[in-house]
Design an enzyme around this catalytic site. Sequence first.
Site, PDB file in Angstrom:
ATOM      1  N   GLU A 112      34.653 133.674  -0.562  1.00 48.31           N
ATOM      2  CA  GLU A 112      34.449 132.283  -1.451  1.00 48.31           C
ATOM      3  C   GLU A 112      33.121 132.852  -2.151  1.00 48.31           C
ATOM      4  OE1 GLU A 112      32.534 128.695  -0.148  1.00 48.31           O
ATOM      5  OE2 GLU A 112      34.162 128.566   1.561  1.00 48.31           O
ATOM      6  N   LYS A 114      30.244 133.373  -3.998  1.00 45.60           N
ATOM      7  CA  LYS A 114      28.855 132.755  -4.396  1.00 45.60           C
ATOM      8  C   LYS A 114      28.275 132.266  -5.773  1.00 45.60           C
ATOM      9  CE  LYS A 114      24.645 133.284  -1.853  1.00 45.60           C
ATOM     10  NZ  LYS A 114      23.514 132.999  -3.134  1.00 45.60           N
ATOM     11  N   ASP A 116      25.751 131.183  -8.681  1.00 45.16           N
ATOM     12  CA  ASP A 116      24.543 130.727  -8.963  1.00 45.16           C
ATOM     13  C   ASP A 116      24.469 130.151 -10.197  1.00 45.16           C
ATOM     14  OD1 ASP A 116      22.392 131.996  -9.403  1.00 45.16           O
ATOM     15  OD2 ASP A 116      22.781 132.970 -10.699  1.00 45.16           O
ATOM     16  N   TYR A 225      32.304 123.612  -1.499  1.00 48.94           N
ATOM     17  CA  TYR A 225      32.628 124.790  -0.709  1.00 48.94           C
ATOM     18  C   TYR A 225      32.005 124.409   1.019  1.00 48.94           C
ATOM     19  CZ  TYR A 225      27.680 125.715  -2.585  1.00 48.94           C
ATOM     20  OH  TYR A 225      26.000 125.353  -2.690  1.00 48.94           O
ATOM     21  N   LYS A 313      26.069 139.954  -1.568  1.00 52.92           N
ATOM     22  CA  LYS A 313      25.458 140.624  -2.568  1.00 52.92           C
ATOM     23  C   LYS A 313      26.052 142.012  -3.141  1.00 52.92           C
ATOM     24  CE  LYS A 313      22.129 138.135  -2.094  1.00 52.92           C
ATOM     25  NZ  LYS A 313      21.895 137.275  -3.372  1.00 52.92           N
ATOM     26  N   CYS A 407       9.694 136.981 -44.152  1.00 48.01           N
ATOM     27  CA  CYS A 407      11.227 137.049 -42.945  1.00 48.01           C
ATOM     28  C   CYS A 407      12.618 137.752 -43.891  1.00 48.01           C
ATOM     29  CB  CYS A 407      11.956 135.847 -44.204  1.00 48.01           C
ATOM     30  SG  CYS A 407      13.380 135.194 -44.294  1.00 48.01           S
ATOM     31  N   CYS A 410      14.732 137.108 -47.233  1.00 44.70           N
ATOM     32  CA  CYS A 410      14.512 136.532 -48.803  1.00 44.70           C
ATOM     33  C   CYS A 410      12.618 136.719 -48.918  1.00 44.70           C
ATOM     34  CB  CYS A 410      13.629 134.491 -49.414  1.00 44.70           C
ATOM     35  SG  CYS A 410      12.738 133.867 -48.064  1.00 44.70           S
ATOM     36  N   CYS A 425      11.169 131.021 -41.598  1.00 42.68           N
ATOM     37  CA  CYS A 425      10.781 131.066 -42.756  1.00 42.68           C
ATOM     38  C   CYS A 425      10.473 130.147 -43.006  1.00 42.68           C
ATOM     39  CB  CYS A 425      12.052 131.458 -43.351  1.00 42.68           C
ATOM     40  SG  CYS A 425      12.065 131.954 -45.047  1.00 42.68           S
ATOM     41  N   CYS A 430      14.808 129.039 -48.505  1.00 42.99           N
ATOM     42  CA  CYS A 430      15.963 130.894 -48.725  1.00 42.99           C
ATOM     43  C   CYS A 430      17.201 130.088 -48.362  1.00 42.99           C
ATOM     44  CB  CYS A 430      15.101 130.641 -46.842  1.00 42.99           C
ATOM     45  SG  CYS A 430      16.069 132.989 -46.076  1.00 42.99           S
TER      46      CYS A 430
END
Length: 666
Positions: A112, A114, A116, A225, A313, A407, A410, A425, A430
């Site tokens: 299966e 795994k 996360d 599962y 893993k 910014c 602008c 900003c 802007c």
Amino acid sequence: MDILRQIQLLRSEINQHNIHYYVQDNPVVSDSEYDELMRKLEKLENENPTLIAPDSPTQRIGASPLSEFQSLDHRLPMLSLANAMNKDELKEFDAQVKKGLGLEADIEYAAEPKLDGLAVELVYENGMFTHGSTRGDGTTGENITQNLKTIRAIPLSLIENVPVPRILEVRGEVFITHTDFKKMNDKRLEEGEQAFANPRNCAAGSLRQLDSSITANRPLRIYCYAPGIIEGVTFQSQKELLEMLPKWGLPVNPKIEFGKGVDFLMGYYEKAEKFRNELEYDIDGVVFKVNSFSHQDELGVRSRSPRWAIAGKLKSQQVTTTILSIEASLGRTGAVTPVAKLEPVSVGGVVVSNATLHNQDEIDRKDVRIGDIVLIQRAGDVIPEVVKVILEKRPENTTPYVIPASCPVCSHEVFRPEGESVARCQNMECPAQVKGRIDHFVSKGCMDIDGFGTKLVDQLVEKNLVKNVADIYSLNLDQLSELERMAEKSAQNIMDAITASKKSSMARFIHALGIRNVGVHAAKVLEKSFGGNLENLMNADIEALTAIHEIGGIMAESIINFFQDDTNQKVITACLQAGIQFDEVEPIQESEFTGKTFVFTGSLEKFSRKDAQSMVEKLGARASGSVSSKTDYLVAGPGAGSKLKKAEELNISIYSEDEFLELIGK
Ligand code: IVH
């Protein structure tokens, strides 16, 4: 056809669509068709509240917020898994299994992915979902039933095509797909909220919300599962179990395979390295389990992990590279996000050249500098992020990075308020922000102007035809028709949509204005509290606002700041003069119950919980899900238990259903 029958048909149709979508991964209707069915059902149930059932799909909207989670013991501990870091360790696992069982022949395994996400346990009694919990320390978890009920992928009752067991405890992983994650984050950014760092954090955070109406808006899914205690049906193997679960409506990962011997383990392990990058969700490995339950029993468990299973893993999705530069990018809310430009590298088969640095705090915390060698990680479709700096390899003469004070669009000043992580900003005009505010204003949940897309907004702002949201209402047909790729017919459609949008509600309008910290829900609360009177809201002071339940100090301050601004006032006046009208709102009566908290417990026989909630809300009071010193009244129906006891201990006034009705004068 009688109403009950209609309601039942709608429910089973909606449940069937959930199965198509979440169990079979094969939707047969569009989202809007699905929403339409839900609306029909809601309407019928509203008109006939006595016919509402606890497992109706309408009951997934979330319940009153809790003050804390209760703990819940797992009848069977939720174990962890030992790890195999490579093929040799997998071979060793297979050898140990054979030895433990005293068998020479190849062992049958389940393989299966795994996931996360976050492990949970679901409990069904006689086919009804009764409660669910987090894994916690494996022995005791938190009772997150309210939150789990909002997840559409979790059936509220099992389908009874096949007999259902008396007790079914089943474990699974709650997760979010990359597509859903991206959609949700885009929407959050659009609404001026912070994006989540990754799907796992978001799934975990969503399940741990005390207010389940928040969970209800997160696109959570589940794959089941593992069994807990099951009574009334017996399974011989993992395969039998996983084949049965979908028949009851419980989703199982379609990538699970069964096979024999060490070659099967090796083959799946190699395959997983490849399919990992094509999956719609994050995995951090694969799980191999001895298929036969009697073999599992024979092998038994160590202190925390079973001898019959192992997690393989997978290779890390992390690599190191160099930061060439850091650029500030501007979002449509004016938020400045630092992005690291990387020496391109391949991570899990995908070339990466940008990584998000989130914000100044994150940069400071990790002390990320231009020229640094950094470890980056990629999780599926999500933008890669910098995990850490390899300090040993830091070149000389680097300096800490500080987000520029002006910014990038602008050149106006960028400012980060104290206590906030995001720099913004400060220029209201802007262009990036003007576009963002207009996008939000016209969007579906706001003024809902059909056909007013991002491209149109960009053009209108760039051509200076629209400088603020009120300007939308002075656009004319000629101006629209002259835009690029705009046929007269479409221009007319947009004009019609603009006109149609003027009939709206105060809640939509408040939300559309994009007041910081005020989302859909708060807008509804404000509409209700001010009885649909915008002027009163605009003149409200901090005391009046914070007196409203669900409006806190920060929100109140944003509201006041927003309405005090001259430009904002002018824009609002212009909108109202253009003819925006609000639906009438039922005014809240001031009563002796205003501001009081009611808790309803036990099985209510005279009215539904929903009715109870709306009755007390009309009096300006609120219904809460848990008893605390802040509770003013407890209404107890038959079978009331721990809440009643707690209320007695706290000396809270206790009423029967009849007494309650009398109390409120019904
Ligand atoms: S089986 C002994 N199957 O991995 C049974 N776990 O380290 C243990 N997980 O807490 C659970 N996918 O969160 C199992 N297909 C899968 C899984 C899985 C992810 C997670 C789960 C658990 C952890 C165990």
